[in-house]
Scaffold this active site. Structure first.
Site, PDB file in Angstrom:
ATOM      1  N   ASN A 144      22.175 -33.298   2.995  1.00  0.00           N
ATOM      2  CA  ASN A 144      22.596 -34.652   2.632  1.00  0.00           C
ATOM      3  C   ASN A 144      22.220 -34.877   1.163  1.00  0.00           C
ATOM      4  O   ASN A 144      21.045 -35.013   0.841  1.00  0.00           O
ATOM      5  CB  ASN A 144      21.878 -35.655   3.544  1.00  0.00           C
ATOM      6  CG  ASN A 144      22.084 -37.086   3.100  1.00  0.00           C
ATOM      7  OD1 ASN A 144      22.998 -37.386   2.327  1.00  0.00           O
ATOM      8  ND2 ASN A 144      21.238 -37.986   3.594  1.00  0.00           N
ATOM      9  N   LYS A 186      22.818 -37.400  -0.667  1.00  0.00           N
ATOM     10  CA  LYS A 186      22.588 -38.820  -1.025  1.00  0.00           C
ATOM     11  C   LYS A 186      23.357 -39.155  -2.303  1.00  0.00           C
ATOM     12  O   LYS A 186      24.415 -38.593  -2.533  1.00  0.00           O
ATOM     13  CB  LYS A 186      21.087 -39.090  -1.166  1.00  0.00           C
ATOM     14  CG  LYS A 186      20.296 -38.544   0.011  1.00  0.00           C
ATOM     15  CD  LYS A 186      18.898 -39.061   0.069  1.00  0.00           C
ATOM     16  CE  LYS A 186      18.172 -38.379   1.227  1.00  0.00           C
ATOM     17  NZ  LYS A 186      16.997 -39.086   1.656  1.00  0.00           N
ATOM     18  N   HIS A 193      22.411 -43.353   8.936  1.00  0.00           N
ATOM     19  CA  HIS A 193      21.225 -42.831   8.246  1.00  0.00           C
ATOM     20  C   HIS A 193      20.239 -43.983   8.038  1.00  0.00           C
ATOM     21  O   HIS A 193      20.649 -45.122   7.812  1.00  0.00           O
ATOM     22  CB  HIS A 193      21.639 -42.218   6.900  1.00  0.00           C
ATOM     23  CG  HIS A 193      20.534 -41.439   6.256  1.00  0.00           C
ATOM     24  ND1 HIS A 193      19.518 -42.053   5.561  1.00  0.00           N
ATOM     25  CD2 HIS A 193      20.268 -40.112   6.224  1.00  0.00           C
ATOM     26  CE1 HIS A 193      18.676 -41.122   5.123  1.00  0.00           C
ATOM     27  NE2 HIS A 193      19.109 -39.930   5.506  1.00  0.00           N
ATOM     28  N   GLU A 243      18.546 -44.855   5.605  1.00  0.00           N
ATOM     29  CA  GLU A 243      18.711 -45.599   4.338  1.00  0.00           C
ATOM     30  C   GLU A 243      19.836 -46.624   4.459  1.00  0.00           C
ATOM     31  O   GLU A 243      19.786 -47.685   3.844  1.00  0.00           O
ATOM     32  CB  GLU A 243      18.970 -44.598   3.188  1.00  0.00           C
ATOM     33  CG  GLU A 243      17.684 -43.869   2.812  1.00  0.00           C
ATOM     34  CD  GLU A 243      17.875 -42.492   2.209  1.00  0.00           C
ATOM     35  OE1 GLU A 243      19.004 -42.154   1.806  1.00  0.00           O
ATOM     36  OE2 GLU A 243      16.888 -41.738   2.167  1.00  0.00           O
ATOM     37  N   GLU A 293      15.473 -38.325  12.763  1.00  0.00           N
ATOM     38  CA  GLU A 293      14.854 -38.405  11.445  1.00  0.00           C
ATOM     39  C   GLU A 293      13.807 -39.516  11.435  1.00  0.00           C
ATOM     40  O   GLU A 293      14.147 -40.688  11.188  1.00  0.00           O
ATOM     41  CB  GLU A 293      15.903 -38.712  10.381  1.00  0.00           C
ATOM     42  CG  GLU A 293      17.007 -37.681  10.285  1.00  0.00           C
ATOM     43  CD  GLU A 293      17.596 -37.643   8.878  1.00  0.00           C
ATOM     44  OE1 GLU A 293      17.544 -36.582   8.262  1.00  0.00           O
ATOM     45  OE2 GLU A 293      18.066 -38.688   8.406  1.00  0.00           O
ATOM     46  N   GLY A 330      11.904 -37.979   2.740  1.00  0.00           N
ATOM     47  CA  GLY A 330      11.624 -38.037   1.305  1.00  0.00           C
ATOM     48  C   GLY A 330      10.149 -38.238   0.977  1.00  0.00           C
ATOM     49  O   GLY A 330       9.797 -38.532  -0.158  1.00  0.00           O
ATOM     50  N   SER A 379      11.843 -34.244   5.342  1.00  0.00           N
ATOM     51  CA  SER A 379      11.069 -33.286   4.534  1.00  0.00           C
ATOM     52  C   SER A 379      11.142 -31.852   5.052  1.00  0.00           C
ATOM     53  O   SER A 379      10.140 -31.131   5.053  1.00  0.00           O
ATOM     54  CB  SER A 379       9.611 -33.750   4.404  1.00  0.00           C
ATOM     55  OG  SER A 379       9.571 -35.008   3.736  1.00  0.00           O
TER      56      SER A 379
HETATM   57  C1  PEP Z   1      17.628 -37.141   4.731  1.00  0.00           C
HETATM   58  O1  PEP Z   1      18.066 -37.656   3.729  1.00  0.00           O
HETATM   59  O2  PEP Z   1      18.283 -37.208   5.767  1.00  0.00           O
HETATM   60  C2  PEP Z   1      16.350 -36.438   4.668  1.00  0.00           C
HETATM   61  C3  PEP Z   1      15.851 -35.954   5.759  1.00  0.00           C
HETATM   62  O3  PEP Z   1      15.725 -36.357   3.429  1.00  0.00           O
HETATM   63  P1  PEP Z   1      14.476 -35.403   3.032  1.00  0.00           P
HETATM   64  O4  PEP Z   1      14.794 -34.023   3.531  1.00  0.00           O
HETATM   65  O5  PEP Z   1      14.417 -35.475   1.542  1.00  0.00           O
HETATM   66  O6  PEP Z   1      13.272 -35.950   3.706  1.00  0.00           O
END
Ligand code: PEP
Length: 255
Positions: free
Chosen positions: A9, A11, A96, A98, A168, A174, A214
Protein backbone atom coordinates in the site's frame (compact mmCIF):
# COMPACT_ATOMS: atom_id res chain seq x y z
CA UNK A 1 -4.82 -24.35 -0.14
CA UNK A 2 -4.90 -20.60 0.32
CA UNK A 3 -2.42 -18.89 -1.99
CA UNK A 4 -0.56 -16.17 -0.06
CA UNK A 5 -0.84 -12.55 -1.12
CA UNK A 6 1.75 -9.87 -0.45
CA UNK A 7 0.27 -6.44 -1.14
CA UNK A 8 2.00 -3.07 -0.98
CA UNK A 9 0.00 0.00 0.00
CA UNK A 10 1.85 3.06 -1.25
CA UNK A 11 -0.54 5.50 0.45
CA UNK A 12 -0.04 9.09 -0.80
CA UNK A 13 3.51 8.48 -2.03
CA UNK A 14 5.09 8.34 -5.49
CA UNK A 15 4.51 10.47 -8.55
CA UNK A 16 4.05 8.67 -11.87
CA UNK A 17 7.80 8.80 -12.77
CA UNK A 18 8.67 7.51 -9.28
CA UNK A 19 6.16 4.69 -9.63
CA UNK A 20 7.61 3.76 -13.04
CA UNK A 21 11.14 3.69 -11.58
CA UNK A 22 9.93 1.40 -8.79
CA UNK A 23 8.22 -0.98 -11.20
CA UNK A 24 11.28 -1.17 -13.43
CA UNK A 25 13.51 -2.23 -10.51
CA UNK A 26 10.96 -4.37 -8.66
CA UNK A 27 9.75 -6.51 -11.57
CA UNK A 28 13.10 -8.20 -12.06
CA UNK A 29 13.49 -8.87 -8.32
CA UNK A 30 10.27 -10.92 -8.14
CA UNK A 31 10.14 -12.37 -11.63
CA UNK A 32 10.56 -15.93 -10.31
CA UNK A 33 8.29 -15.54 -7.27
CA UNK A 34 5.46 -17.97 -7.91
CA UNK A 35 4.62 -18.89 -4.32
CA UNK A 36 2.34 -15.88 -3.79
CA UNK A 37 0.24 -13.25 -5.51
CA UNK A 38 1.92 -9.85 -5.59
CA UNK A 39 -0.14 -6.66 -5.51
CA UNK A 40 0.81 -2.97 -5.57
CA UNK A 41 -1.59 -0.16 -4.65
CA UNK A 42 -0.42 3.17 -6.10
CA UNK A 43 -2.29 6.47 -5.93
CA UNK A 44 -5.22 6.78 -8.37
CA UNK A 45 -3.28 8.90 -10.84
CA UNK A 46 -0.60 6.23 -11.29
CA UNK A 47 -2.87 3.17 -11.58
CA UNK A 48 -3.12 3.19 -15.37
CA UNK A 49 0.60 3.72 -15.97
CA UNK A 50 1.61 1.11 -13.38
CA UNK A 51 -0.91 -1.41 -14.76
CA UNK A 52 0.37 -0.89 -18.29
CA UNK A 53 3.97 -1.39 -17.17
CA UNK A 54 3.02 -4.57 -15.31
CA UNK A 55 1.04 -6.17 -18.11
CA UNK A 56 2.09 -9.78 -18.60
CA UNK A 57 4.00 -9.82 -15.29
CA UNK A 58 3.20 -11.66 -12.04
CA UNK A 59 2.29 -8.39 -10.29
CA UNK A 60 -1.23 -7.00 -10.07
CA UNK A 61 -2.57 -3.59 -9.19
CA UNK A 62 -4.96 -2.39 -6.49
CA UNK A 63 -6.59 0.95 -5.78
CA UNK A 64 -6.43 2.27 -2.22
CA UNK A 65 -10.11 3.22 -2.15
CA UNK A 66 -13.22 3.41 -4.35
CA UNK A 67 -16.46 5.37 -4.33
CA UNK A 68 -19.32 3.87 -2.35
CA UNK A 69 -21.70 4.64 -5.20
CA UNK A 70 -21.27 2.47 -8.28
CA UNK A 71 -21.97 5.51 -10.48
CA UNK A 72 -21.56 6.99 -12.95
CA UNK A 73 -22.98 10.05 -11.24
CA UNK A 74 -22.57 13.53 -9.89
CA UNK A 75 -20.06 12.79 -7.10
CA UNK A 76 -17.29 15.34 -7.48
CA UNK A 77 -13.88 13.99 -6.56
CA UNK A 78 -14.90 10.35 -6.43
CA UNK A 79 -13.55 7.48 -8.53
CA UNK A 80 -15.86 4.53 -9.11
CA UNK A 81 -14.87 0.88 -8.91
CA UNK A 82 -15.66 0.44 -12.63
CA UNK A 83 -13.29 3.31 -13.44
CA UNK A 84 -10.61 1.66 -11.33
CA UNK A 85 -11.15 -1.56 -13.26
CA UNK A 86 -10.98 0.39 -16.50
CA UNK A 87 -7.57 1.74 -15.42
CA UNK A 88 -6.25 -1.82 -14.99
CA UNK A 89 -6.60 -2.63 -11.29
CA UNK A 90 -8.05 -5.92 -10.04
CA UNK A 91 -8.21 -5.18 -6.33
CA UNK A 92 -9.39 -2.36 -4.07
CA UNK A 93 -8.37 -1.72 -0.47
CA UNK A 94 -11.52 -0.87 1.52
CA UNK A 95 -11.83 0.57 5.02
CA UNK A 96 -8.15 1.20 5.70
CA UNK A 97 -7.80 2.60 9.23
CA UNK A 98 -6.48 5.89 7.82
CA UNK A 99 -9.74 6.26 5.88
CA UNK A 100 -11.73 5.44 9.00
CA UNK A 101 -9.65 7.80 11.15
CA UNK A 102 -9.14 10.81 8.86
CA UNK A 103 -12.07 10.61 6.45
CA UNK A 104 -14.84 9.45 8.75
CA UNK A 105 -15.46 6.09 7.11
CA UNK A 106 -17.80 3.88 9.08
CA UNK A 107 -18.82 0.25 8.77
CA UNK A 108 -21.77 1.50 6.66
CA UNK A 109 -19.36 3.17 4.22
CA UNK A 110 -17.23 0.04 4.16
CA UNK A 111 -20.26 -2.11 3.44
CA UNK A 112 -21.36 0.13 0.55
CA UNK A 113 -17.84 0.15 -0.88
CA UNK A 114 -17.53 -3.62 -0.67
CA UNK A 115 -20.76 -3.95 -2.66
CA UNK A 116 -19.58 -1.40 -5.23
CA UNK A 117 -16.21 -3.13 -5.66
CA UNK A 118 -17.68 -6.61 -5.99
CA UNK A 119 -20.37 -5.25 -8.32
CA UNK A 120 -17.63 -3.97 -10.63
CA UNK A 121 -16.02 -7.41 -10.73
CA UNK A 122 -13.06 -6.48 -8.52
CA UNK A 123 -11.89 -8.03 -5.25
CA UNK A 124 -11.96 -5.97 -2.05
CA UNK A 125 -9.16 -6.14 0.52
CA UNK A 126 -11.17 -5.23 3.60
CA UNK A 127 -9.20 -3.78 6.50
CA UNK A 128 -10.18 -4.32 10.12
CA UNK A 129 -8.24 -3.68 13.30
CA UNK A 130 -8.50 -2.28 16.79
CA UNK A 131 -6.93 0.86 18.25
CA UNK A 132 -4.49 0.68 21.15
CA UNK A 133 -7.12 1.79 23.65
CA UNK A 134 -9.41 -1.02 22.49
CA UNK A 135 -6.68 -3.61 22.98
CA UNK A 136 -5.69 -2.18 26.35
CA UNK A 137 -9.34 -2.29 27.45
CA UNK A 138 -9.60 -5.96 26.41
CA UNK A 139 -12.08 -5.30 23.59
CA UNK A 140 -9.88 -5.96 20.53
CA UNK A 141 -11.95 -8.96 19.38
CA UNK A 142 -15.22 -7.17 20.02
CA UNK A 143 -14.12 -4.22 17.84
CA UNK A 144 -12.89 -6.44 15.01
CA UNK A 145 -16.06 -8.53 15.16
CA UNK A 146 -18.15 -5.34 14.88
CA UNK A 147 -16.15 -4.21 11.85
CA UNK A 148 -16.55 -7.61 10.20
CA UNK A 149 -20.26 -7.98 10.76
CA UNK A 150 -20.95 -4.30 10.02
CA UNK A 151 -18.82 -4.13 6.88
CA UNK A 152 -19.54 -7.55 5.45
CA UNK A 153 -23.33 -7.53 5.68
CA UNK A 154 -25.89 -8.48 3.07
CA UNK A 155 -23.41 -10.50 1.07
CA UNK A 156 -24.10 -13.86 -0.50
CA UNK A 157 -21.62 -16.67 0.11
CA UNK A 158 -20.29 -16.25 -3.39
CA UNK A 159 -19.80 -12.49 -2.90
CA UNK A 160 -18.12 -13.07 0.47
CA UNK A 161 -15.72 -15.52 -1.15
CA UNK A 162 -14.33 -12.64 -3.26
CA UNK A 163 -13.15 -10.79 -0.16
CA UNK A 164 -9.64 -10.69 1.28
CA UNK A 165 -9.52 -9.57 4.91
CA UNK A 166 -6.55 -7.58 6.22
CA UNK A 167 -6.11 -7.51 9.98
CA UNK A 168 -4.27 -4.30 10.72
CA UNK A 169 -4.08 -3.33 14.39
CA UNK A 170 -4.04 0.47 14.28
CA UNK A 171 -1.30 0.64 16.92
CA UNK A 172 1.03 -1.28 14.60
CA UNK A 173 0.54 0.79 11.44
CA UNK A 174 3.53 2.95 10.60
CA UNK A 175 4.76 2.75 14.21
CA UNK A 176 7.46 0.11 13.85
CA UNK A 177 5.57 -1.85 16.52
CA UNK A 178 4.47 -5.15 14.96
CA UNK A 179 2.01 -7.48 16.62
CA UNK A 180 3.88 -10.60 17.70
CA UNK A 181 3.20 -13.54 15.39
CA UNK A 182 1.25 -15.18 18.22
CA UNK A 183 -0.95 -12.12 18.85
CA UNK A 184 -1.61 -11.80 15.13
CA UNK A 185 -2.36 -15.51 14.79
CA UNK A 186 -4.84 -15.34 17.66
CA UNK A 187 -6.80 -12.57 15.95
CA UNK A 188 -6.58 -14.23 12.51
CA UNK A 189 -7.98 -17.42 13.95
CA UNK A 190 -10.78 -15.40 15.61
CA UNK A 191 -11.54 -13.68 12.29
CA UNK A 192 -11.68 -17.02 10.48
CA UNK A 193 -14.09 -18.36 13.09
CA UNK A 194 -16.31 -15.28 12.70
CA UNK A 195 -16.28 -15.68 8.92
CA UNK A 196 -17.40 -19.25 9.53
CA UNK A 197 -20.40 -18.09 11.55
CA UNK A 198 -21.28 -15.46 8.95
CA UNK A 199 -20.74 -17.36 5.71
CA UNK A 200 -20.06 -21.00 6.52
CA UNK A 201 -17.01 -23.19 6.86
CA UNK A 202 -16.27 -23.21 3.11
CA UNK A 203 -15.83 -19.43 2.86
CA UNK A 204 -13.97 -19.28 6.19
CA UNK A 205 -11.51 -21.95 5.11
CA UNK A 206 -10.81 -20.31 1.76
CA UNK A 207 -10.63 -16.63 2.74
CA UNK A 208 -7.16 -15.17 2.72
CA UNK A 209 -6.48 -13.12 5.84
CA UNK A 210 -3.51 -10.76 5.56
CA UNK A 211 -1.62 -9.20 8.43
CA UNK A 212 -0.68 -5.51 8.23
CA UNK A 213 1.23 -3.30 10.63
CA UNK A 214 4.97 -2.63 10.33
CA UNK A 215 5.66 -5.73 8.25
CA UNK A 216 9.36 -5.72 7.35
CA UNK A 217 11.81 -8.11 5.68
CA UNK A 218 12.98 -9.26 9.11
CA UNK A 219 9.56 -10.17 10.58
CA UNK A 220 7.66 -11.54 7.57
CA UNK A 221 8.97 -15.11 7.91
CA UNK A 222 7.75 -15.52 11.50
CA UNK A 223 4.37 -13.99 10.59
CA UNK A 224 3.94 -16.23 7.54
CA UNK A 225 4.73 -19.27 9.70
CA UNK A 226 1.39 -18.83 11.47
CA UNK A 227 -1.42 -21.12 10.40
CA UNK A 228 -4.00 -18.40 9.72
CA UNK A 229 -1.77 -15.69 8.28
CA UNK A 230 -2.08 -15.82 4.51
CA UNK A 231 -0.03 -12.82 3.52
CA UNK A 232 0.80 -9.24 4.33
CA UNK A 233 -0.47 -5.75 3.62
CA UNK A 234 2.67 -3.65 3.69
CA UNK A 235 2.90 0.13 3.93
CA UNK A 236 6.29 1.77 4.52
CA UNK A 237 8.39 -1.24 3.55
CA UNK A 238 6.66 -1.50 0.16
CA UNK A 239 8.05 1.84 -1.01
CA UNK A 240 11.54 0.56 -1.82
CA UNK A 241 11.89 -2.17 -4.47
CA UNK A 242 14.53 -4.03 -2.50
CA UNK A 243 12.72 -4.18 0.84
CA UNK A 244 9.38 -5.04 -0.76
CA UNK A 245 11.03 -7.78 -2.85
CA UNK A 246 12.62 -9.22 0.27
CA UNK A 247 9.18 -9.40 1.86
CA UNK A 248 7.65 -11.00 -1.25
CA UNK A 249 10.53 -13.49 -1.33
CA UNK A 250 10.12 -14.52 2.32
CA UNK A 251 10.07 -18.16 1.20
CA UNK A 252 13.67 -18.12 0.08
CA UNK A 253 14.68 -16.30 3.30
CA UNK A 254 13.11 -19.03 5.43
CA UNK A 255 15.04 -21.86 3.79
C1 PEP B 1 -0.66 -0.04 5.90
O1 PEP B 1 -0.59 1.06 5.41
O2 PEP B 1 -1.62 -0.76 5.64
C2 PEP B 1 0.42 -0.50 6.78
C3 PEP B 1 0.31 -1.65 7.36
O3 PEP B 1 1.50 0.36 6.96
P1 PEP B 1 2.93 -0.01 7.62
O4 PEP B 1 3.40 -1.29 6.99
O5 PEP B 1 3.81 1.15 7.28
O6 PEP B 1 2.71 -0.18 9.08
Amino acid sequence: MRRPIIAGNWKMYKTIPEAVDFVRAFKSLVVGSTHCEIVIAPVFTAIKTVSDRLEGSNIEVAAQDAAADPGPGAFTGEVSASMIKDAGARWVIVGHSERRQYFGETDDTVSAKIHAVIGAGLSPIVCVGERLEDRDAGRAEQVVEGQLTGGMRNLTESEASRIIVAYEPVWAIGTGRTATPETAQQMHSFIRARLGSLFGAGVAGETRILYGGSVKPDNIVALMDQADIDGGLVGGASLEPDSFARIVNYKSASR
